[in-house]
Design an enzyme around this catalytic site. Structure first.
Site, short mmCIF file in Angstrom:
data_model
loop_
_atom_site.label_atom_id
_atom_site.label_comp_id
_atom_site.label_asym_id
_atom_site.label_seq_id
_atom_site.Cartn_x
_atom_site.Cartn_y
_atom_site.Cartn_z
N GLY A 207 0.84 -1.21 0.00
CA GLY A 207 0.00 0.00 0.00
C GLY A 207 0.86 1.24 0.00
O GLY A 207 2.05 1.18 -0.28
N ASN A 208 0.25 2.38 0.29
CA ASN A 208 1.03 3.62 0.41
C ASN A 208 0.34 4.55 1.40
O ASN A 208 -0.74 4.25 1.90
CB ASN A 208 1.24 4.27 -0.95
CG ASN A 208 -0.07 4.61 -1.63
OD1 ASN A 208 -0.81 5.45 -1.16
ND2 ASN A 208 -0.37 3.91 -2.73
#
Ligand code: C5P
Length: 405
Positions: A207-208
């Protein structure tokens, strides 16, 4: 003349005395005004003053202790064209953010379907406190409109930010809101927002740090201006309550692509604000991957480039806007993206700018288009940045209609 049904909620801060002037100004504008007081607000301003000015009985309790008549928070919420909470103390703001319903003012907040305005007031350190700031941001993200506190002398004798906005500023905000142009009425807008999570195994993902705040602020601004918004969002911690926003929650880049593609054909405008993962695992395990060898290689493959794929099928009557978050050669890279993804313009935010980009409440942008000089904006709240972006889209539409590309 405004001529609206305005519900004024007054909480227990010293600025409550100024609420009398708010009532008077609204009455002068032809509004019907009803006032709800929190129990503590009665210490700062008398119900008699407010009842006389508003020409309506003042509401404090769920029922009138004298005759038992019921004050329905649901009816009040439905009656109002706008609910203004001014002053809004740190205590009431926190309860609004959490959904606490321990007085009439707060239950009415929870049941109101109309636009909600709030004017914070408190001492400077309370105002600056991360807890208060978080609550204010929660309310803004929910679509409530904050009438910012001002700097100046405070009741404590200290100087700083925390003074309630002046009554005429508050009333002007409300008139501006109702007189705002619905310049995107009947326009369909597609927005992608937030991060994507790419499944590694049932407990892990790629993810980020994208919070989704920028995309949600753009969605809110379009909705306020009359557009029908489809907001395809990755996993975020933001709630949306707006009849003009159709929110579709997704997790991965593939899911985001599927939904964005479905709604793109019908869209007049698409804004790609999502931070889509560039790669996803080749194998997405059904069982938790066990720790074994010293080194572990995760093989990745490219995710669909949503903006690029939809840019390829973009019609001449559609406008696509993208984002570029760069750390070096910002303008060159943004221009490259503009061409590669067939954007009408790119919103560039540099990670070098303090307060800009991921997970901040502020952003500093430059708008890059093909045929014009870059437009640089100062650091602003994401809500104000959204106004700038939407204004630029409006300009673009106007120039296309006038035959310039
Ligand atoms: O190539 P880069 O990721 O820097 O491009 C950023 C722009 O492209 C943003 O508008 C982003 O929302 C969009 N994008 C996308 N799908 C991807 C990657 C980026 O829509 N897989």
């Amino acid at each position: 003349m405004l001529k609206k049904n305005i519900l004024l909620g007054i909480t227990g801060g010293i600025a409550a005395y100024k609420a009398a002037i708010i009532v008077r100004l609204l009455i002068k504008l032809g509004c019907n005004v009803k006032v709800v007081l929190s129990e503590k607000a009665k210490h700062f301003i008398t119900p008699l003053t407010l009842a006389t000015l508003s020409k309506n009985p003042i509401l404090v309790d769920f029922f009138d202790p004298e005759n038992g008549s019921w004050n329905s928070h649901v009816d009040l919420g439905l009656w109002a064209d706008a609910y203004i909470i001014a002053p809004a103390t740190a205590n009431s703001l926190s309860k609004m953010a959490l959904g606490v319903a321990d007085n009439l003012l707060l239950t009415t907040y929870l049941s109101a379907r109309c636009p909600v305005f709030f004017a914070p007031t408190m001492d400077l350190d309370m105002y600056k406190h991360p807890a208060t700031q978080k609550n204010i941001n929660t309310l803004i993200e929910r679509g409530n409109i904050c009438i910012e506190a001002q700097s100046g002398e405070l009741a404590s004798g200290l100087e700083g930010k925390g003074r309630m906005a002046e009554p005429d500023t508050i009333v002007r905000k409300i008139t501006d809101f109702f007189e705002a142009k619905l310049d995107f009425l009947n326009k369909n807008v597609l927005i992608t927002a937030g991060p994507t999570y790419e499944h590694i195994d049932p407990v892990r993902f790629i993810g980020n740090y994208s919070s989704g705040k920028m995309g949600f602020a753009i969605a809110q601004e379009f909705a306020n201006r009359g557009a029908n918004v489809t907001l395809v969002s990755g996993p975020v911690n933001i709630s949306t309550i707006n009849n003009n926003i159709n929110r579709i929650d997704v997790t991965s880049a593939n899911e985001m692509y599927e939904q964005a593609e479905k709604h793109f054909h019908n869209a007049n405008i698409a804004v790609f604000a999502a931070a889509v993962a560039d790669y996803m695992p080749v194998i997405q395990a059904d069982e938790k991957i066990k720790k074994s060898s010293e080194n572990f290689t995760l093989q990745l493959k490219k995710t669909p480039d949503i903006a690029k794929l939809l840019g390829e099928i973009k019609r001449n009557d559609q406008i696509n806007v993208g984002f570029a978050l760069e750390t070096n050669d910002e303008v060159v890279n943004a221009k490259e993206k503009l061409i590669k993804k067939n954007f009408d313009f790119v919103v560039l935010n540099s990670l070098k700018d303090e307060g800009a980009g991921f997970n901040h409440d502020t952003n500093k942008i430059t708008i890059i288009s093909n045929n014009a000089k870059p437009i640089m904006y100062p650091l602003k709240s994401k809500q104000q940045v959204a106004v700038d972006i939407v204004n630029n889209i409006f300009k673009k539409i106007t120039s296309i209609q006038n035959g310039q590309k």
